[in-house]
Design a protein around this motif. Structure first.
Motif: not given
Length: 392
Positions: A67-72, A113-120, A200-202, A331-333
């Motif tokens: 989800p963070t990858g999509y958010l980015l 959950l918060a740490t996962g957002v950070f690393f991505i 722009r496309d996960l 996205s790929a990361y």
């Protein structure tokens, strides 16, 4: 024109330093549950439930990565990091106030959950801040995390000595809020890269880079599963199999993590200078040997094992982040990172469940060492045959 040089982007050092500060606090939140496993067991909680507390933080760290990858794809990286800071502070405060083990498990999940957002958000940004030195940049960021891993057992033990392990998480909440303010100020003064504007496309990013994503998952995810089980049950193992007192075992765990501090810098430098695949296979082979030797000896092998295994993470990150093109990087990361973390997360529960089924910790760890050795052979054969992305 002769004599002219391209000016370096302004303010990026401040952003990088504040990310390293965040990295310390984020990893402290994750690692702090590891020394609590033995404390919970001594308090009457079953090994499987105690392991679940440590596992929950890693499961939580895996869940938001896609989800963070999509958010980015539509929110800039620095805004996501700032939001993460607020969320981590709230999660740490919840954990500090938890009245029982299941609330603690929930708090661990929220911290994760918060740490996962950070690393991505942070890892692609770090690689884009210094595109010519990705290895050393991710190595320094990782070293900040590793310093937290070294400090976590001592700081948690200190909090327990002062009356409650919850003190550690209360302090974490306050410090994360301060770090968020520092990061926001640094961002305002910086000329940030726009390398991810075309990402722009996960799904398309993951699909286009799936060979590299899968290779990274195999190298880091499967080995990380083993390492999760080893370090979360390190203190318990030394007590059960070697009759080593808890205090001594905790000190040895700290030394194992301390050995990883220089490893991040060394591995980062090596990643900038040598081919990725031989380097990754060498690290995994060294870890397999060290893990098997660890069941026969203790202290010296622990230090070497810590030095070897922690080199995997900066090299693995550099392997992907330097190779991925701008239009697919986040996205790929995120696809790699989410899957890799989901594979790693059950490592603690697996060791606890195997121990409860009647296997000895020594037998479990030796079996893991053989499995990693088999993985090395398989990946080396594929690399030799040209079936793996070379990276770079």
């Amino acid at each position: 024109m002769t004599g002219e040089t391209t000016p370096k982007p302004a303010g990026r050092t401040g952003v990088f330093v504040s990310i390293c500060l965040f990295s310390f606090l984020v990893n402290f939140g994750r690692i702090a549950f590891a020394p609590l496993v033995d404390f919970f067991i001594e308090s009457g909680i079953s090994p499987a439930t105690a392991g679940l507390a440590a596992t929950a933080v890693w499961v939580g760290s895996a869940l938001p990565r896609l989800p963070t990858g999509y958010l980015l794809t539509f929110v800039r990286r620095h805004r996501v990091i700032s939001g993460m800071g607020i969320g981590l502070a709230a999660a740490a405060a919840f954990t500090a106030l938890s009245p029982g083990i299941w609330f603690t498990v929930t708090g661990a999940l929220l911290v994760g959950l918060a740490t996962g957002v950070f690393f991505i958000a942070a890892n692609p940004l770090v690689s884009e801040l210094y595109p010519d030195h990705v290895g050393i940049a991710v190595g320094l960021r990782g070293m900040s995390s590793q310093i937290a891993a070294v400090a976590a057992p001592f700081l948690v033990a200190l909090a327990i000595g002062y009356g409650s392990w919850r003190i550690a998480f209360g302090a974490l909440a306050v410090l994360v809020l301060a770090a968020t303010a520092v990061f926001a100020l640094a961002v305002r003064r910086a000329d940030l890269p726009d390398a991810g504007t075309e990402d722009r496309d996960l799904v398309a990013g993951i699909r286009a880079q799936w060979h590299l994503v899968v290779a990274g998952i195999v190298f880091v995810g499967l080995t990380g599963f083993v390492w999760q089980g080893v370090f979360n049950f390190y203190v318990t193992y030394l007590g059960a199999a070697k009759s080593i007192p808890s205090e001594t075992a905790t000190t040895l765990l700290t030394l194992t993590f301390a050995a990883g501090v220089p490893s991040f810098i060394v591995a980062g430098r090596l990643a900038d200078r040598f081919s990725y695949l031989p380097l990754l296979c060498s690290i995994l082979a060294g870890f397999a040997v060290c893990l098997f030797a660890f069941t026969l000896a203790v202290a010296a092998v622990s230090v070497v094992m810590g030095l070897v295994i922690h080199g995997l993470f900066p090299v693995g990150d550099a392997y992907l982040l330097e190779t991925l093109p701008d239009e697919h990087r986040a996205s790929a990361y995120s696809g790699f990172s989410a899957t890799m973390m989901l594979i790693q997360a059950p490592g603690s529960v697996a060791v606890g469940a195997l121990a409860q089924s009647g296997l000895t910790y020594t037998g479990v760890f030796q079996g893991y060492a053989v499995a990693v050795a088999a993985l090395v052979v398989g990946m080396a054969v594929l690399a030799r045959a040209g079936r793996l992305p070379t990276g770079g």
